[in-house]
Design a protein around this motif. Structure first.
Motif, short mmCIF file in Angstrom:
data_model
loop_
_atom_site.label_atom_id
_atom_site.label_comp_id
_atom_site.label_asym_id
_atom_site.label_seq_id
_atom_site.Cartn_x
_atom_site.Cartn_y
_atom_site.Cartn_z
N THR A 31 0.71 -1.23 0.19
CA THR A 31 -0.02 0.11 0.08
C THR A 31 0.84 1.22 -0.14
O THR A 31 0.53 2.23 0.58
CB THR A 31 -0.76 -0.03 1.35
N SER A 32 1.91 1.23 -0.79
CA SER A 32 2.58 2.53 -0.74
C SER A 32 2.01 3.46 -1.57
O SER A 32 2.39 4.76 -1.55
CB SER A 32 4.22 2.13 -1.17
N LEU A 38 -5.46 -0.39 -4.54
CA LEU A 38 -6.67 -1.00 -5.45
C LEU A 38 -6.54 -2.30 -6.27
O LEU A 38 -7.24 -3.04 -6.11
CB LEU A 38 -6.97 0.25 -6.32
N GLY A 39 -5.20 -2.29 -6.90
CA GLY A 39 -4.94 -3.60 -7.82
C GLY A 39 -5.04 -4.73 -6.89
O GLY A 39 -5.50 -5.90 -7.29
N MET A 40 -4.36 -4.59 -5.67
CA MET A 40 -4.37 -5.98 -4.75
C MET A 40 -5.54 -6.10 -4.39
O MET A 40 -6.05 -7.22 -4.08
CB MET A 40 -3.33 -5.77 -3.42
N GLY A 41 -6.38 -4.95 -3.87
CA GLY A 41 -7.76 -5.25 -3.48
C GLY A 41 -8.63 -5.90 -4.41
O GLY A 41 -9.29 -7.03 -4.02
N SER A 138 -10.59 -4.15 -0.39
CA SER A 138 -10.37 -2.93 -1.55
C SER A 138 -10.31 -1.75 -1.08
O SER A 138 -9.43 -1.07 -1.28
CB SER A 138 -10.98 -3.36 -2.91
N MET A 139 -11.34 -1.41 -0.54
CA MET A 139 -11.73 -0.07 0.10
C MET A 139 -10.55 0.17 1.21
O MET A 139 -9.88 1.42 1.00
CB MET A 139 -12.95 0.13 0.71
N ALA A 140 -10.16 -0.64 2.05
CA ALA A 140 -9.32 -0.60 3.16
C ALA A 140 -7.99 -0.37 2.50
O ALA A 140 -7.17 0.60 2.98
CB ALA A 140 -9.44 -1.60 4.22
N LEU A 141 -7.58 -1.18 1.54
CA LEU A 141 -6.15 -1.18 0.93
C LEU A 141 -6.11 0.26 0.30
O LEU A 141 -4.83 1.03 0.19
CB LEU A 141 -5.85 -2.27 0.12
N THR A 142 -6.98 0.48 -0.40
CA THR A 142 -6.92 1.83 -1.20
C THR A 142 -6.87 2.97 -0.35
O THR A 142 -5.93 3.92 -0.77
CB THR A 142 -8.31 1.82 -2.34
N MET A 143 -7.80 3.16 0.77
CA MET A 143 -7.66 4.20 1.51
C MET A 143 -6.28 4.45 2.27
O MET A 143 -5.67 5.37 2.17
CB MET A 143 -8.70 3.96 2.67
N LEU A 144 -5.63 3.19 2.72
CA LEU A 144 -4.27 3.06 3.18
C LEU A 144 -3.54 3.66 2.40
O LEU A 144 -2.44 4.27 2.54
CB LEU A 144 -4.03 1.74 3.83
N GLY A 145 -3.49 3.26 1.05
CA GLY A 145 -2.39 3.40 -0.15
C GLY A 145 -2.86 5.08 -0.41
O GLY A 145 -1.44 5.69 -0.41
N ALA A 146 -3.84 5.51 -0.35
CA ALA A 146 -3.95 6.89 -0.68
C ALA A 146 -3.36 7.77 0.48
O ALA A 146 -2.79 8.92 0.04
CB ALA A 146 -5.51 7.20 -0.92
N VAL A 147 -3.63 7.46 1.85
CA VAL A 147 -3.09 8.29 2.88
C VAL A 147 -1.60 8.10 2.78
O VAL A 147 -0.98 9.10 2.72
CB VAL A 147 -3.64 7.77 4.24
N ARG A 148 -1.01 7.08 2.44
CA ARG A 148 0.51 6.86 2.43
C ARG A 148 1.17 7.63 1.20
O ARG A 148 2.21 8.38 1.34
CB ARG A 148 0.74 5.31 2.38
N GLU A 149 0.19 7.50 0.13
CA GLU A 149 0.79 8.25 -1.26
C GLU A 149 0.81 9.72 -0.82
O GLU A 149 1.67 10.73 -1.36
CB GLU A 149 0.32 7.83 -2.21
N PHE A 150 -0.41 10.18 -0.28
CA PHE A 150 -0.68 11.60 -0.12
C PHE A 150 0.41 12.27 0.99
O PHE A 150 1.20 13.25 0.52
CB PHE A 150 -1.95 11.94 0.39
N PHE A 151 0.87 11.61 2.07
CA PHE A 151 1.61 12.03 2.92
C PHE A 151 3.23 11.70 2.64
O PHE A 151 3.85 12.71 2.95
CB PHE A 151 1.43 11.45 4.36
N GLY A 152 3.16 11.04 1.81
CA GLY A 152 4.70 10.61 1.36
C GLY A 152 5.21 11.28 -0.03
O GLY A 152 6.36 11.52 -0.24
#
Length: 194
Positions: A31-32, A38-41, A138-152
């Motif tokens: 989820t980086s 989303l793809g994994m989900g 999928s929702m959880a992985l995408t949400m976590l990925g989005a948060v990490r990508e946004f802050f990273g």
């Protein structure tokens, strides 16, 4: 339990990531970015739906002594399909997800739903359960990925939110996965209790 409750429990009441804390290996590993999540989900959702479908149809024919190994073979068949299709049609995403695609076979979410639900229920409820749990994952992985990508990186789905170079490197690295997941779980638990 009606079909709508079966479908929505994967999003809220029994979300695999935020409530049950299952499937942490792909959750923390891929989820980086939002697109990876989303793809994994979606890959996991396909495996959940198809394996629940087949297991609900054949579970009465499988002897109790070999139920779990049989379920693993069924799940592995669909994981192989997902792996080959992704390698052929979305090679960049397939390369990013890497070893986590074959690991769907032993994902607790998939095997748990096969044993706890699909093997004990009829076809339609099993498909709906697989879709709900998969889309919630999928929702959880995408949400976590989005948060990490946004802050990273200051982007979401590789779309720049901030024009200048923005980002805290820790969020695209492994420790950022734990930080972001911990905060998201805390926020969701707070919202569930409110």
């Amino acid at each position: 339990m009606n079909n709508m409750q079966n479908f929505t429990k994967g999003f809220f009441k029994e979300n695999a990531v935020f409530v049950l804390l299952l499937g942490m290996c792909p959750t923390l590993g891929v989820t980086s970015s939002a697109i990876n999540g989303l793809g994994m989900g979606l890959a996991t959702t396909f495996v959940l739906i198809m394996s629940n479908l087949v297991i609900s149809l054949v579970s009465t024919m499988i002897p109790d002594k070999v139920k779990i190994p049989s379920f693993i073979v069924i799940i592995a068949s669909f994981v192989t399909i997902v792996d080959l299709v992704m390698a052929g049609y979305v090679p960049a995403l397939h390369e990013q997800l890497g070893v986590f695609i074959p690991l769907i076979v032993v994902n607790c979410v998939v095997l748990g739903r096969a044993e706890a639900f699909a093997s004990k229920n009829k076809l339609v409820p099993s498909i709906i359960d697989g879709a709900g749990m998969g889309l919630g994952f999928s929702m959880a992985l995408t949400m976590l990925g989005a948060v990490r990508e946004f802050f990273g990186t200051g982007k979401v789905f590789d779309f720049p939110i901030f024009k200048e170079n923005y980002g805290m490197l820790v969020f695209v690295l492994a420790p950022g996965a734990f930080l972001a997941l911990g905060y998201l779980i805390a926020i969701i638990n707070r919202l569930r209790k409110a």
